[in-house]
Design an enzyme around this catalytic site. Structure first.
Site, PDB file in Angstrom:
ATOM      1  N   GLY A  10      58.245  18.914   2.268  1.00  0.00           N
ATOM      2  CA  GLY A  10      57.919  19.977   3.204  1.00  0.00           C
ATOM      3  C   GLY A  10      56.688  20.751   2.781  1.00  0.00           C
ATOM      4  CB  SER A  13      58.171  21.729  -2.166  1.00  0.00           C
ATOM      5  OG  SER A  13      58.056  20.682  -1.227  1.00  0.00           O
ATOM      6  CG  LEU A  32      65.185  16.106  -6.804  1.00  0.00           C
ATOM      7  CD1 LEU A  32      66.246  17.175  -7.022  1.00  0.00           C
ATOM      8  CD2 LEU A  32      64.788  15.466  -8.114  1.00  0.00           C
ATOM      9  CB  CYS A 101      71.808  21.729  -3.827  1.00  0.00           C
ATOM     10  SG  CYS A 101      70.496  20.511  -4.085  1.00  0.00           S
ATOM     11  CB  CYS A 193      70.071  17.688   3.562  1.00  0.00           C
ATOM     12  SG  CYS A 193      70.894  17.596   1.952  1.00  0.00           S
TER      13      CYS A 193
END
EC number: 2.8.1.13
Length: 370
Positions: A10, A13, A32, A101, A193
């Protein structure tokens, strides 16, 4: 400083990585891989971990001129995030997988590997500010993500970098375009997600199965309907209750209590949702040490909203990290077990400071006498 930039694919980041490079750090990008099953994660603009996103991250790294790798964390993600999510809902709780996460994957599994490989910090595209170990809200209040970072320990924060927290989102997009990053106008990711369809109830039902129970009127105790499992409900839920008509006072019905032991889901009017006190366990204090005595603070129980003035105090409840007893100065609604409660010290000049967090284990509906 050697910095490992976590690149989701995105715009946020990508710009975070770009700023780390511009600051003179030795930066390596990593994406990841969190699932190997086809269709198991969202794809395209709505995702954060798909093959398309990995490609976008790689292209951004190429523009920045930094090395780029894809690391497989699928097994760890399933165990620490997906399985935890399913188990929590089966227990009648309402977890936030993004917090888990961050806690278990990005700032434990990834950060540990980064340190083992000689990196000094992990940079992410989160909207939050971090200086001298103090975590604060982002400048862009609408995009602030300090809530989902409130579960990080002092040690985890010491290895973290949030390069974009001092900049509004629209300026981040403009900066991305100026840097030639193709993701400048890529839509933000939404929802969970690992639930490609967006149907959380169906996702949970496929993994938990049918566990019949009853929907009961919170005031009269009358059985109103049957259901297939408490995992299909959360506190404050209004739709999909399987009950026709309003509550006894003519107002809409909401889920007011979930009792996993008996499979009972209680529904009632909004007045049944007010919470005046919260008990939390597994406390985490960002300073590394629990405060002594009561602390005036603001508490937040959802990523967006659920904010109230409160007095919080660390208590010994036998859980790892201890517990937190919270008395609210104004009621909150939609407070569920399993949610994180994040404590803030208000600061209009520097930005509200995150003090710590805990996992909600109980609530009280009676007004307090603060």
């Amino acid at each position: 400083m050697r910095v490992l930039a976590a690149m989701s694919g995105g715009v946020d980041s990508a710009v975070a990585a770009a700023r780390a490079v511009a600051a003179g750090h030795d930066v390596v990008g990593v994406h990841l891989a969190l699932s190997t099953a086809p269709g198991a994660l969202r794809t395209g603009s709505r995702g954060c971990c798909s093959k398309e996103d990995a490609g976008d991250a790689r292209r951004a790294a190429d523009v920045l001129g930094i090395p780029f790798y894809v690391w497989d964390f699928a097994d760890r993600f399933k165990e620490d995030v997906i399985d935890d999510f399913v188990a929590s809902y089966a227990a009648g709780e309402t977890p936030n997988p993004c917090l888990r996460c961050n806690e278990k994957i990005k700032f434990t599994a990834l950060a540990d590997r980064a340190v083992a490989l000689g990196f000094d910090a992990v940079a992410t595209g989160h909207y939050a500010r971090l200086e001298d170990g103090v975590l604060r809200r982002a400048v862009d209040a609408d995009k602030d993500q300090s809530y989902v970072l409130g579960v990080l320990t002092a040690d985890q924060l010491s290895r973290a970098m949030f390069p974009i927290g001092d900049t509004p989102k629209e300026q981040i997009r403009e900066e991305a375009a100026e840097r030639g990053l193709a993701v400048a106008n890529k839509p933000d990711s939404h929802d969970i997600c690992f639930i490609p369809t967006g149907d959380t109830r169906a996702f949970l039902g496929a993994r938990i199965g049918v566990r019949p129970g009853s929907v009961v009127d919170a005031d009269s105790g009358e059985v109103l309907a049957a259901h297939d499992g408490v995992h299909g409900f959360t506190i404050g839920q209004r739709k999909g209750l399987g009950v026709e008509g309003p509550a006894g006072d003519g107002r809409p019905r909401y889920v007011t209590a979930i009792e996993p032991e008996t499979g009972t889901v209680r529904v009632g009017s909004a007045k049944n949702l007010d919470v005046w006190a919260i008990s939390a366990q597994r406390a985490i204090w960002t300073s590394g040490q629990a405060p002594e005595g009561p602390v005036e603070c603001m508490v937040q129980v959802r990523a967006h909203g659920g904010l109230a003035q409160a007095v919080a105090e660390a208590v010994d409840d036998g859980t790892s990290g201890g517990g937190i007893s919270i008395s609210l100065r104004e009621p909150l609604t939609g407070v569920a077990k399993g949610q994180a409660v994040v404590l803030y010290r208000p600061d209009s000049e520097l930005g509200d400071q995150v003090l710590g967090s805990g996992t909600i284990s109980g609530t009280e509906s009676e007004p307090n006498t603060l």
